[in-house]
Motif scaffolding. Structure first.
Motif, PDB file in Angstrom:
ATOM      1  N   UNK A   1       0.860  -1.172   0.000  1.00  0.00           N
ATOM      2  CA  UNK A   1       0.000   0.000   0.000  1.00  0.00           C
ATOM      3  C   UNK A   1       0.894   1.219   0.000  1.00  0.00           C
ATOM      4  N   UNK A   2       0.553   2.206  -0.825  1.00  0.00           N
ATOM      5  CA  UNK A   2       1.475   3.326  -1.001  1.00  0.00           C
ATOM      6  C   UNK A   2       0.726   4.574  -1.429  1.00  0.00           C
ATOM      7  N   UNK A   3       1.478   5.634  -1.610  1.00  0.00           N
ATOM      8  CA  UNK A   3       0.953   6.886  -2.153  1.00  0.00           C
ATOM      9  C   UNK A   3       1.861   7.303  -3.303  1.00  0.00           C
ATOM     10  N   UNK A   4       1.334   7.996  -4.317  1.00  0.00           N
ATOM     11  CA  UNK A   4       2.173   8.393  -5.459  1.00  0.00           C
ATOM     12  C   UNK A   4       3.238   9.395  -5.045  1.00  0.00           C
ATOM     13  N   UNK A   5       4.275   9.461  -5.882  1.00  0.00           N
ATOM     14  CA  UNK A   5       5.351  10.416  -5.658  1.00  0.00           C
ATOM     15  C   UNK A   5       6.672   9.729  -5.403  1.00  0.00           C
ATOM     16  N   UNK A   6       7.750  10.449  -5.671  1.00  0.00           N
ATOM     17  CA  UNK A   6       9.086   9.872  -5.527  1.00  0.00           C
ATOM     18  C   UNK A   6       9.792  10.217  -4.234  1.00  0.00           C
ATOM     19  N   UNK A   7       9.097  10.895  -3.304  1.00  0.00           N
ATOM     20  CA  UNK A   7       9.718  11.306  -2.043  1.00  0.00           C
ATOM     21  C   UNK A   7       9.199  10.427  -0.902  1.00  0.00           C
ATOM     22  N   UNK A   8      10.031   9.555  -0.334  1.00  0.00           N
ATOM     23  CA  UNK A   8       9.551   8.665   0.729  1.00  0.00           C
ATOM     24  C   UNK A   8       9.304   9.372   2.058  1.00  0.00           C
TER      25      UNK A   8
ATOM     26  N   UNK B   1      -1.197  13.659  -0.110  1.00  0.00           N
ATOM     27  CA  UNK B   1      -1.552  12.673  -1.139  1.00  0.00           C
ATOM     28  C   UNK B   1      -3.043  12.674  -1.414  1.00  0.00           C
ATOM     29  N   UNK B   2      -3.415  12.815  -2.665  1.00  0.00           N
ATOM     30  CA  UNK B   2      -4.815  12.773  -3.071  1.00  0.00           C
ATOM     31  C   UNK B   2      -5.236  11.388  -3.551  1.00  0.00           C
ATOM     32  N   UNK B   3      -4.256  10.505  -3.753  1.00  0.00           N
ATOM     33  CA  UNK B   3      -4.510   9.174  -4.297  1.00  0.00           C
ATOM     34  C   UNK B   3      -3.805   8.147  -3.420  1.00  0.00           C
TER      35      UNK B   3
ATOM     36  N   UNK C   1      -7.485  16.503  11.789  1.00  0.00           N
ATOM     37  CA  UNK C   1      -6.628  16.115  12.916  1.00  0.00           C
ATOM     38  C   UNK C   1      -5.704  14.962  12.556  1.00  0.00           C
ATOM     39  N   UNK C   2      -6.151  14.073  11.662  1.00  0.00           N
ATOM     40  CA  UNK C   2      -5.299  12.956  11.246  1.00  0.00           C
ATOM     41  C   UNK C   2      -4.097  13.439  10.463  1.00  0.00           C
ATOM     42  N   UNK C   3      -4.262  14.525   9.708  1.00  0.00           N
ATOM     43  CA  UNK C   3      -3.192  15.008   8.851  1.00  0.00           C
ATOM     44  C   UNK C   3      -2.048  15.641   9.633  1.00  0.00           C
ATOM     45  N   UNK C   4      -2.229  15.833  10.944  1.00  0.00           N
ATOM     46  CA  UNK C   4      -1.114  16.334  11.747  1.00  0.00           C
ATOM     47  C   UNK C   4      -0.017  15.285  11.885  1.00  0.00           C
ATOM     48  N   UNK C   5      -0.355  14.040  11.636  1.00  0.00           N
ATOM     49  CA  UNK C   5       0.622  12.949  11.637  1.00  0.00           C
ATOM     50  C   UNK C   5       1.087  12.732  10.201  1.00  0.00           C
ATOM     51  N   UNK C   6       2.366  12.949   9.876  1.00  0.00           N
ATOM     52  CA  UNK C   6       2.823  12.814   8.484  1.00  0.00           C
ATOM     53  C   UNK C   6       2.753  11.386   7.962  1.00  0.00           C
ATOM     54  N   UNK C   7       2.613  10.409   8.862  1.00  0.00           N
ATOM     55  CA  UNK C   7       2.564   9.003   8.462  1.00  0.00           C
ATOM     56  C   UNK C   7       1.258   8.352   8.905  1.00  0.00           C
ATOM     57  N   UNK C   8       0.165   9.115   8.855  1.00  0.00           N
ATOM     58  CA  UNK C   8      -1.082   8.596   9.409  1.00  0.00           C
ATOM     59  C   UNK C   8      -1.624   7.399   8.654  1.00  0.00           C
ATOM     60  N   UNK C   9      -1.300   7.254   7.375  1.00  0.00           N
ATOM     61  CA  UNK C   9      -1.830   6.124   6.614  1.00  0.00           C
ATOM     62  C   UNK C   9      -1.257   4.795   7.108  1.00  0.00           C
TER      63      UNK C   9
END
Length: 356
Positions: A103-110, A117-119, A238-246
């Motif tokens: 499971x991932x998000x698009x983009x080249x920056x880990x 991320x919108x996708x 509030x979830x977006x305050x965590x950069x690794x919430x996914x």
């Protein structure tokens, strides 16, 4: 009237060859000049596409050139046997098959924040009898932004970071959109469908069409999707305050029990585009939709040393009974995934040798 003889024909043929030789030399020189001046665009290759992906971010050696940030998952696929009505593929024989995915998000920056991320993306390798595999690469959007590898390359060029500012140039992206109106359908879909709050409550789509063949030799075209058991919810601020919430939310959900998606084959109807990933198939009550089984995920591991690390989720690796359509993006994805894999594994090898 005197008819021309063989000698006359030979003289005429020789004269023509001499004139061709006279004109060929300067034309060759002109072509070389135009080539050296850069007036002929170089042939598009998978290496150039990967270069273009790299130009959209700062260097991150050892990571995938796209979908760099992700997490490995494992589980199984419970096939219910219904897929045999569409394809003779072994994956549609009733049974349970091991799954490794990502499971991932698009983009080249880990290191990029999940909130940007919108996708979301879901990739799977289903291990089948007799050494066969089915690899699926899916996004949380049912369509792609561009139709061809050339258009993808132009999109990446528009997204490239300016070496002086470190930022993308909005004017370049606007020019790309002006030249590729088909991309606006993708942007509109994203605008109307906010991203999911978690990986496990998003639906994912294969996007491209594939050709299936059943036991009687009947061929159809299908697009697949996976539908979650978990109800969709949008991201909360509030979830977006965590950069690794996914990934954090994924681990939290797995601690409560396995996660499930239904794998559904949508069968093409007359008029459906089968070679254009930018066009969505219509939602029709007449469309045949076959629920072929359940994907069950029960474990997640960090990608740095997890089982998905060295897998390329090439969507053209398919079992007998499923084949790629003529969608031009499929072959391009296969070759660029290979180039990306070779680059990142070479970087890992160099880093490992330097560390000893």
């Amino acid at each position: 009237m005197t008819m021309p003889g063989r000698a006359d024909h030979q003289r005429g043929h020789g004269l023509l060859l001499r004139w061709l030789a006279v004109f060929a030399a300067p034309m060759l020189l002109l072509a070389l000049f135009v080539w050296c001046a850069g007036w002929f665009p170089p042939r598009l290759t998978s290496q150039r596409i990967v270069d273009a992906f790299e130009a959209t971010t700062t260097p991150h050696p050892g990571f995938r050139r796209n979908h760099a940030k992700g997490i490995c998952i494992t589980g199984h696929f419970d096939s219910n046997g219904n897929g045999a009505s569409v394809s003779r593929a072994s994956v549609f024989e009733r049974g349970s098959y091991a799954v490794v995915g990502r499971l991932s998000r698009p983009g080249g920056n880990p290191q990029q924040d999940d909130g940007e991320a919108l996708v979301r993306s879901f990739a799977l390798l289903i291990a089948l009898p007799h050494g066969e595999q089915w690899r699926l690469a899916m996004n949380s959007t049912p369509i792609f932004a561009v139709r061809t590898p050339q258009a993808l390359f132009e999109q990446l060029q528009a997204e490239a970071l300016d070496p002086h500012t470190g930022q993308a140039n909005p004017a370049k992206m606007q020019a790309f959109l002006d030249g590729h109106p088909e991309a606006r359908a993708f942007l509109e879909w994203v605008r109307l469908h906010p991203p999911s709050s978690r990986f496990d409550n998003a639906a994912y789509f294969g996007i491209s069409s594939f050709r299936t063949t059943d036991a009687q030799g009947v061929q159809r075209f299908v697009r697949w999707e996976v539908v979650p058991d978990s109800p969709w919810r949008p991201v909360e601020a509030r979830a977006q305050s965590d950069p690794d919430f996914l990934s954090h939310a994924l681990m939290t959900q797995l601690a409560k029990g396995p996660l499930r998606w239904h794998l559904v084959l949508n069968v093409a109807m007359p008029g459906d585009p089968i070679d254009d990933s930018t066009r969505q198939w219509i939602d029709s009550p007449q469309r045949e939709r076959v629920d072929v089984g359940t994907i069950v995920i029960d474990r997640a591991q960090a990608q740095i040393d997890g089982p998905c690390r060295d897998i390329t989720f090439d969507p053209t690796i398919l079992p007998d009974g499923i084949a790629p359509s003529a969608d031009p993006l499929l072959a391009a994805r296969s070759s660029t995934y290979s180039v990306s894999f070779n680059r990142r594994t070479r970087e890992e090898a160099v880093a490992g040798s330097n560390g000893r």
